[in-house]
Design an enzyme around this catalytic site. Structure first.
Site, PDB file in Angstrom:
ATOM      1  CG  LEU A  19      12.031 -15.771  -3.279  1.00  2.55           C
ATOM      2  CD1 LEU A  19      11.783 -15.803  -1.771  1.00  2.55           C
ATOM      3  CD2 LEU A  19      12.306 -14.321  -3.713  1.00  2.55           C
ATOM      4  CG  HIS A  59       0.123   1.822  -9.280  1.00  4.41           C
ATOM      5  ND1 HIS A  59      -0.050   1.416  -7.978  1.00  4.41           N
ATOM      6  CD2 HIS A  59      -1.080   2.345  -9.669  1.00  4.41           C
ATOM      7  CE1 HIS A  59      -1.300   1.674  -7.595  1.00  4.41           C
ATOM      8  NE2 HIS A  59      -1.933   2.248  -8.607  1.00  4.41           N
ATOM      9  CG  ASP A  97      -2.216  -0.557   1.012  1.00  2.06           C
ATOM     10  OD1 ASP A  97      -2.934   0.004   0.167  1.00  2.06           O
ATOM     11  OD2 ASP A  97      -2.521  -1.572   1.638  1.00  2.06           O
TER      12      ASP A  97
HETATM   13  C1  FPP Z   1      -2.375  -0.604  -3.284  1.00  7.52           C
HETATM   14  O1  FPP Z   1      -1.972   0.652  -2.827  1.00  7.52           O
HETATM   15  C2  FPP Z   1      -1.531  -1.033  -4.397  1.00  7.52           C
HETATM   16  C3  FPP Z   1      -1.988  -1.613  -5.536  1.00  7.52           C
HETATM   17  C4  FPP Z   1      -3.411  -1.896  -5.799  1.00  7.52           C
HETATM   18  C5  FPP Z   1      -1.063  -1.941  -6.636  1.00  7.52           C
HETATM   19  C6  FPP Z   1       0.211  -2.625  -6.270  1.00  7.52           C
HETATM   20  C7  FPP Z   1       1.100  -2.598  -7.417  1.00  7.52           C
HETATM   21  C8  FPP Z   1       2.444  -2.428  -7.406  1.00  7.52           C
HETATM   22  C9  FPP Z   1       3.252  -2.387  -6.193  1.00  7.52           C
HETATM   23  C10 FPP Z   1       3.185  -2.213  -8.644  1.00  7.52           C
HETATM   24  C11 FPP Z   1       3.597  -3.251  -9.516  1.00  7.52           C
HETATM   25  C12 FPP Z   1       3.701  -4.639  -9.052  1.00  7.52           C
HETATM   26  C13 FPP Z   1       4.385  -5.558  -9.723  1.00  7.52           C
HETATM   27  C14 FPP Z   1       4.360  -6.942  -9.271  1.00  7.52           C
HETATM   28  C15 FPP Z   1       5.234  -5.249 -10.885  1.00  7.52           C
HETATM   29  P1  FPP Z   1      -2.411   2.033  -3.471  1.00  7.52           P
HETATM   30  O2  FPP Z   1      -1.551   2.343  -4.596  1.00  7.52           O
HETATM   31  O3  FPP Z   1      -3.849   1.961  -3.740  1.00  7.52           O
HETATM   32  O4  FPP Z   1      -2.021   3.059  -2.421  1.00  7.52           O
HETATM   33  P2  FPP Z   1      -2.857   4.217  -1.732  1.00  7.52           P
HETATM   34  O5  FPP Z   1      -3.377   3.556  -0.494  1.00  7.52           O
HETATM   35  O6  FPP Z   1      -1.815   5.222  -1.460  1.00  7.52           O
HETATM   36  O7  FPP Z   1      -3.930   4.717  -2.632  1.00  7.52           O
END
Ligand code: FPP
Length: 220
Positions: A113, A19, A2
């Site tokens: 891993l 992201h 997050d």
């Molecule tokens: C939740 O936090 C995060 C997601 C829904 C996306 C997670 C994706 C990644 C870490 C990027 C790519 C992953 C890979 C495997 C290449 P949020 O972004 O909604 O955060 P917020 O709470 O600040 O809105």
């Protein structure tokens, strides 16, 4: 993982940029995990409820997953990492499913891993699917039914440590069965800033916990 969105917004940028920065964090954490004694690492990349996000963000995330799988699978294989994408496949765009199939095949020999990326993952959905299989007699092990339901032939091991970043303190439909005795660590760090030292601290905190699994300390 997050905090990508907030990380970007705080910098006056679109959430998608957060992201992208989050994907670099994934690379860092995957590199340092084996040295910390981690043999299985499951990253929650996209929950089944994340389809409710704006179309633009969902599209950007799918493109990011595809790029990551295409670009990183060689390096993951070289580093002894076996990749599995756990979750539903039937709703993902075809190019993402193709990239998953290729990356899983390319990294299948990894023995340092097991990296599980949870995409279109919902623990409740997996449990329902596993219960259906169990009732049909597919296997007499419920854990084996869970592994099958989430597309993870390596099994569905119990979670030792669950780390949630970005200051959130919820389970959000993640590995509910497997986390029965998981130790929880909540980090205020936004995921794009989460690095090897944060993971090291979480593991250190985990090692200091007194895990009793329902027994009294002396018997463990
Ligand atoms: C939740 O936090 C995060 C997601 C829904 C996306 C997670 C994706 C990644 C870490 C990027 C790519 C992953 C890979 C495997 C290449 P949020 O972004 O909604 O955060 P917020 O709470 O600040 O809105």
């Amino acid at each position: 993982m997050d905090g990508n969105g907030r990380w970007a917004t705080a910098r006056g940028r679109r959430r998608e940029l957060g992201h992208r920065a989050g994907a670099r964090s994934v690379e860092r954490v995957v590199r340092c995990a084996p040295d910390l004694g981690i043999r299985t690492l499951t990253l929650y990349a996209f929950s089944s409820d994340n389809w409710r996000r704006p179309q633009r963000e969902v599209r950007a995330l799918m493109a990011l997953f595809r790029r990551y799988l295409r670009r990183e699978s060689g390096a993951l294989a070289d580093a002894g990492v076996r990749l599995r994408v756990v979750g539903r496949r039937d709703r993902l765009p075809t190019p993402v499913v193709e990239a998953i199939t290729e990356a899983e095949a390319r990294t299948s020999d990894g023995d340092r891993l097991l990296l599980r990326l949870a995409v279109d993952y919902s623990s409740r959905h997996v449990l329902l699917e596993a219960a259906r299989r169990f009732a049909e007699g597919v296997s007499d092990s419920f854990t084996e039914c869970i592994a099958q339901a989430m597309h993870c032939p390596e099994g569905a091991p119990d979670v030792d440590l669950m780390v949630r970043t970005g200051g959130e303190q919820r389970l959000s439909d993640f590995l509910l069965w497997e986390s029965a005795y998981a130790e929880l660590v909540f980090s205020p760090r936004m995921w794009p800033d989460f690095d090897a030292s944060d993971l090291t601290s979480a593991v250190k905190e985990f090692r200091g916990r007194n895990r009793r699994f329902g027994r009294v300390a002396a018997a463990v």
